[in-house]
Design a protein around this motif. Structure first.
Motif, PDB file in Angstrom:
ATOM      1  N   LEU A  70       0.607  -1.129   0.079  1.00  0.00           N
ATOM      2  CA  LEU A  70      -0.351  -0.015  -0.062  1.00  0.00           C
ATOM      3  C   LEU A  70       1.271   1.552  -0.316  1.00  0.00           C
ATOM      4  N   ARG A  71       1.702   1.325   0.529  1.00  0.00           N
ATOM      5  CA  ARG A  71       2.933   2.087   0.834  1.00  0.00           C
ATOM      6  C   ARG A  71       3.471   2.415  -0.775  1.00  0.00           C
ATOM      7  N   LEU A  72       3.478   1.535  -1.359  1.00  0.00           N
ATOM      8  CA  LEU A  72       4.317   1.809  -2.491  1.00  0.00           C
ATOM      9  C   LEU A  72       3.225   2.219  -3.045  1.00  0.00           C
ATOM     10  N   VAL A  93      13.134  -3.380   9.266  1.00  0.00           N
ATOM     11  CA  VAL A  93      14.350  -2.663   8.895  1.00  0.00           C
ATOM     12  C   VAL A  93      14.402  -1.978   6.852  1.00  0.00           C
ATOM     13  N   GLY A  94      13.596  -3.234   6.835  1.00  0.00           N
ATOM     14  CA  GLY A  94      13.642  -2.460   4.886  1.00  0.00           C
ATOM     15  C   GLY A  94      12.361  -1.358   5.111  1.00  0.00           C
ATOM     16  N   PHE A  95      11.541  -1.277   5.574  1.00  0.00           N
ATOM     17  CA  PHE A  95      10.371  -0.777   5.579  1.00  0.00           C
ATOM     18  C   PHE A  95      11.287   0.671   5.601  1.00  0.00           C
ATOM     19  N   ASP A 112      13.723  -2.345  -0.629  1.00  0.00           N
ATOM     20  CA  ASP A 112      12.670  -3.386  -0.646  1.00  0.00           C
ATOM     21  C   ASP A 112      13.496  -4.993  -0.489  1.00  0.00           C
ATOM     22  N   PHE A 113      14.766  -4.960  -0.510  1.00  0.00           N
ATOM     23  CA  PHE A 113      16.004  -6.091   0.097  1.00  0.00           C
ATOM     24  C   PHE A 113      15.551  -7.103   0.830  1.00  0.00           C
ATOM     25  N   CYS A 114      15.265  -6.527   1.876  1.00  0.00           N
ATOM     26  CA  CYS A 114      15.276  -6.819   3.552  1.00  0.00           C
ATOM     27  C   CYS A 114      13.847  -6.899   3.347  1.00  0.00           C
ATOM     28  N   SER A 157      15.876 -10.063  -5.396  1.00  0.00           N
ATOM     29  CA  SER A 157      17.641  -9.437  -5.062  1.00  0.00           C
ATOM     30  C   SER A 157      17.821  -9.272  -6.368  1.00  0.00           C
ATOM     31  N   TYR A 158      17.743 -10.193  -6.903  1.00  0.00           N
ATOM     32  CA  TYR A 158      18.873 -10.466  -8.860  1.00  0.00           C
ATOM     33  C   TYR A 158      17.911  -9.542  -9.157  1.00  0.00           C
ATOM     34  N   LEU A 159      16.929  -9.324  -9.932  1.00  0.00           N
ATOM     35  CA  LEU A 159      16.515  -7.815 -10.036  1.00  0.00           C
ATOM     36  C   LEU A 159      16.730  -6.825  -8.836  1.00  0.00           C
ATOM     37  N   LEU A 160      16.994  -6.561  -8.408  1.00  0.00           N
ATOM     38  CA  LEU A 160      17.034  -5.343  -7.397  1.00  0.00           C
ATOM     39  C   LEU A 160      18.406  -4.561  -7.810  1.00  0.00           C
ATOM     40  N   ILE A 161      19.074  -5.620  -7.900  1.00  0.00           N
ATOM     41  CA  ILE A 161      21.103  -5.393  -7.475  1.00  0.00           C
ATOM     42  C   ILE A 161      21.322  -6.018  -9.014  1.00  0.00           C
TER      43      ILE A 161
END
Length: 279
Positions: free
Chosen positions: A86-88, A164-166, A206-208, A234-238
């Motif tokens: 929702l936040r995103l 932490v991620g949020f 996002d990763f966390c 993780s693969y897509l993000l990095i």
């Protein structure tokens, strides 16, 4: 714990997977129609967050109907993706309001592509990949919904990693929005706040988030199978659509090369430290 039907219902997991696939297909089909009406496919970025919300709600309701899973674990597995999604969706909807097609999609689809047109290229490059990724990434949520046992330390750890991620993602987005809204900083590089410690606090967040949700699922060994979800994210993000694509678009901005030299590429690290410079 063991791989048995008491602790983990494989039959229920299969049903929830079918529910998830159905929700994803309908969600992206509706998004495609809306994109045609508004004349831009970047509306799918809002669907990215909202789609996870809809899937999480659907599998939560379905697992309740089936009478499977642990109530506490199910509630946590519902809350984490819903709050994140929702936040995103709200943030991206606000950020893109009143703007035309996102340059990323315009470049991807080519100059000859009519605004909002539904073509094979659009389906192949935009909608089908995102729908497929969503189905894989949401697997830990499904696993958590059919888990009868509770391993409280793992559940708490997963929620903590998610938090932490949020924080990183939401604070990083807010800092970037303020930076872009300031005319005095136009054409410069954001290197304050969380952006001092990582060049991509939003992607790290996002990763966390998704590794935290995965931890919620692994209170039962069967949940380990769903590691493909956070691993793909993780693969897509990095390496694909996140860090790599952003840095390519920023590479010619004045001061960016110096920023890269002193700031960690992904994991938050002290600016100018040897590990940070190594990335």
């Amino acid at each position: 714990m063991s791989f048995d039907s008491v602790d983990f219902s494989w039959a229920a997991a299969g049903i929830l997977l079918a529910v998830a696939v159905g929700v994803v297909v309908v969600t992206f089909a509706v998004t495609l129609v809306i994109a045609r009406v508004v004349g831009k496919h970047s509306i799918v970025d809002v669907t990215w967050g909202l789609g996870f919300v809809l899937v999480a709600v659907a599998v939560y309701v379905a697992s309740g109907v089936l009478g499977t899973g642990n109530p506490t674990v199910r509630l946590v597995a519902l809350a984490l993706p819903v709050v994140w999604g929702l936040r995103l969706a709200i943030y991206i909807g606000w950020r893109n309001h009143g703007k035309g097609e996102d340059p990323r999609y315009a470049a991807m689809l080519g100059d000859g592509h009519a605004p909002g047109a539904i073509t094979g290229t659009v389906l192949r490059k935009v909608y089908l990949p995102q729908a497929g990724v969503m189905i894989v990434v949401v697997l830990p949520v499904i696993a958590a919904m059919v888990r009868a046992s509770v391993v409280l330390p793992v559940l708490v750890l997963g929620a903590a990693v998610w938090l932490v991620g949020f924080v990183f993602e939401s604070v990083g987005d807010a800092q970037l929005a303020r930076f872009k809204a300031n005319p005095a900083t136009k054409g410069t590089v954001l290197d304050s706040g969380l952006w001092r410690y990582t060049r991509h606090p939003n992607y790290f967040g996002d990763f966390c988030v998704w590794w935290g949700i995965f931890l919620v699922a692994v209170g039962h060994p069967a949940g380990l199978i769903t590691v493909v979800g956070p691993a793909l994210m993780s693969y897509l993000l990095i390496g694909v659509t996140g860090k790599e694509l952003t840095e390519k678009s920023m590479s010619n901005r004045p001061g960016y090369a110096e920023y890269v030299e002193r700031t960690s590429g992904f994991l938050p690290l002290p600016p100018g430290s040897a590990p940070a410079r190594a990335t």
